[in-house]
Design a protein around this motif. Structure first.
Motif, PDB file in Angstrom:
ATOM      1  N   VAL A  81       0.866  -1.171   0.000  1.00 43.00           N
ATOM      2  CA  VAL A  81       0.000   0.000   0.000  1.00 43.00           C
ATOM      3  C   VAL A  81       0.907   1.227   0.000  1.00 43.00           C
ATOM      4  N   SER A  82       0.887   1.959  -1.093  1.00 39.86           N
ATOM      5  CA  SER A  82       1.722   3.158  -1.170  1.00 39.86           C
ATOM      6  C   SER A  82       1.112   4.265  -0.316  1.00 39.86           C
ATOM      7  N   ALA A  83       1.947   5.194   0.074  1.00 40.59           N
ATOM      8  CA  ALA A  83       1.484   6.311   0.911  1.00 40.59           C
ATOM      9  C   ALA A  83       0.333   7.054   0.238  1.00 40.59           C
ATOM     10  N   ASP A  84       0.339   7.128  -1.085  1.00 39.35           N
ATOM     11  CA  ASP A  84      -0.721   7.827  -1.813  1.00 39.35           C
ATOM     12  C   ASP A  84      -2.067   7.099  -1.754  1.00 39.35           C
ATOM     13  N   ASP A  85      -2.035   5.800  -1.432  1.00 37.85           N
ATOM     14  CA  ASP A  85      -3.261   5.006  -1.421  1.00 37.85           C
ATOM     15  C   ASP A  85      -3.828   4.769  -0.023  1.00 37.85           C
ATOM     16  N   VAL A  86      -3.167   5.299   1.000  1.00 37.19           N
ATOM     17  CA  VAL A  86      -3.654   5.139   2.373  1.00 37.19           C
ATOM     18  C   VAL A  86      -4.948   5.934   2.534  1.00 37.19           C
ATOM     19  N   VAL A  87      -5.940   5.298   3.146  1.00 37.49           N
ATOM     20  CA  VAL A  87      -7.233   5.942   3.364  1.00 37.49           C
ATOM     21  C   VAL A  87      -7.158   6.749   4.663  1.00 37.49           C
ATOM     22  N   THR A  88      -7.499   8.036   4.564  1.00 34.21           N
ATOM     23  CA  THR A  88      -7.432   8.943   5.715  1.00 34.21           C
ATOM     24  C   THR A  88      -8.830   9.377   6.116  1.00 34.21           C
ATOM     25  N   PHE A  89      -9.099   9.284   7.405  1.00 32.93           N
ATOM     26  CA  PHE A  89     -10.370   9.730   7.968  1.00 32.93           C
ATOM     27  C   PHE A  89     -10.085  10.975   8.789  1.00 32.93           C
ATOM     28  N   GLU A  90     -10.600  12.105   8.342  1.00 34.05           N
ATOM     29  CA  GLU A  90     -10.457  13.352   9.095  1.00 34.05           C
ATOM     30  C   GLU A  90     -11.576  13.396  10.116  1.00 34.05           C
ATOM     31  N   GLN A  91     -11.256  13.824  11.301  1.00 38.79           N
ATOM     32  CA  GLN A  91     -12.276  13.987  12.326  1.00 38.79           C
ATOM     33  C   GLN A  91     -11.880  15.157  13.198  1.00 38.79           C
ATOM     34  N   GLU A  92     -12.835  15.629  13.955  1.00 38.18           N
ATOM     35  CA  GLU A  92     -12.575  16.775  14.821  1.00 38.18           C
ATOM     36  C   GLU A  92     -11.429  16.454  15.774  1.00 38.18           C
ATOM     37  N   GLY A  93     -10.386  17.268  15.748  1.00 38.02           N
ATOM     38  CA  GLY A  93      -9.269  17.082  16.655  1.00 38.02           C
ATOM     39  C   GLY A  93      -8.178  16.165  16.146  1.00 38.02           C
ATOM     40  N   GLY A  94      -8.288  15.673  14.895  1.00 40.68           N
ATOM     41  CA  GLY A  94      -7.215  14.825  14.390  1.00 40.68           C
ATOM     42  C   GLY A  94      -7.582  14.048  13.155  1.00 40.68           C
ATOM     43  N   GLN A  95      -6.771  13.040  12.891  1.00 42.26           N
ATOM     44  CA  GLN A  95      -7.010  12.188  11.733  1.00 42.26           C
ATOM     45  C   GLN A  95      -6.522  10.783  12.032  1.00 42.26           C
ATOM     46  N   ALA A  96      -7.157   9.828  11.373  1.00 45.97           N
ATOM     47  CA  ALA A  96      -6.776   8.423  11.474  1.00 45.97           C
ATOM     48  C   ALA A  96      -6.517   7.923  10.063  1.00 45.97           C
ATOM     49  N   ARG A  97      -5.346   7.299   9.878  1.00 44.35           N
ATOM     50  CA  ARG A  97      -4.982   6.749   8.573  1.00 44.35           C
ATOM     51  C   ARG A  97      -4.942   5.232   8.688  1.00 44.35           C
ATOM     52  N   LEU A  98      -5.787   4.558   7.917  1.00 49.95           N
ATOM     53  CA  LEU A  98      -5.792   3.103   7.883  1.00 49.95           C
ATOM     54  C   LEU A  98      -4.710   2.672   6.905  1.00 49.95           C
ATOM     55  N   LEU A  99      -3.567   2.224   7.433  1.00 51.34           N
ATOM     56  CA  LEU A  99      -2.412   1.908   6.601  1.00 51.34           C
ATOM     57  C   LEU A  99      -2.621   0.628   5.808  1.00 51.34           C
TER      58      LEU A  99
END
Length: 191
Positions: A81-99
């Protein structure tokens, strides 16, 4: 990074396919997941960008990983999984990236989290037997599990049972960054 619309369509298709594979109606999935039927309809039609919490509840009810639900294509024997394909979830106060994630032979997910000072994420209880491992890369994590808080500093790691309510919080003055893995046993009745 994948196009958000492409990811929403993948989520829609994957949720429908997983639900159909298990012979579940929308009402049955709503009851299992605690996600309203209306929200499930929106997810399956690709009309919404579901939150991490919503996807986690749906994935747990289906016995798959969040990664399986956001997966755009088939999974080969080796998946880079390349860095460009990581799914990012933005949320209040931060972010979570499902690697990356997998759902066979057990459900595994690897996440990269960032929380701003004062930010937090409330984790819903996972199925029985689920474990989470966290290592703090920067800042200080206040982890609360079933009402008891633990402070984990940079360079430290923690393992805990995640089948109860839990919260990740940044009560410090600098950004918090941690890597988390989730290991959830497969429900043999779903295989």
């Amino acid at each position: 990074m994948e196009d958000p619309e492409l990811i929403n369509q993948a989520i829609a298709s994957n949720v429908r396919a997983q639900r159909a594979h298990r012979g579940l109606t929308l009402d049955a999935l709503a009851a299992r997941s605690g996600v309203s039927r209306g929200m499930l309809v929106q997810v399956e039609q690709g009309r919404t960008n579901p939150s991490v919490s919503t996807l986690t509840r749906i994935a747990s009810a289906l016995g798959v990983t969040v990664a399986r639900l956001v997966e755009v294509g088939d999974v080969p024997v080796v998946r880079v999984v390349s860095a460009d394909d990581v799914v990012t979830f933005e949320q209040e106060g931060g972010q979570a990236r499902l690697l990356v994630g997998a759902d066979s032979p057990m459900i595994l997910e690897l996440w990269d989290w960032r929380l701003a000072p004062g930010g937090h994420h409330d984790g819903d209880p996972h199925p029985a037997g689920t474990r989470e491992m966290v290592t703090v890369l920067q800042g200080e994590l206040t982890l609360t599990v079933h009402g008891k808080s633990h402070v984990i500093g940079a360079g430290d790691a923690v393992l805990f049972t995640a089948d109860r309510p839990h919260r990740y919080a940044n009560e410090g003055a600098e950004e918090l960054r941690f890597v988390m893995s989730v290991a959830e046993p497969r429900d043999v009745s779903d295989q």
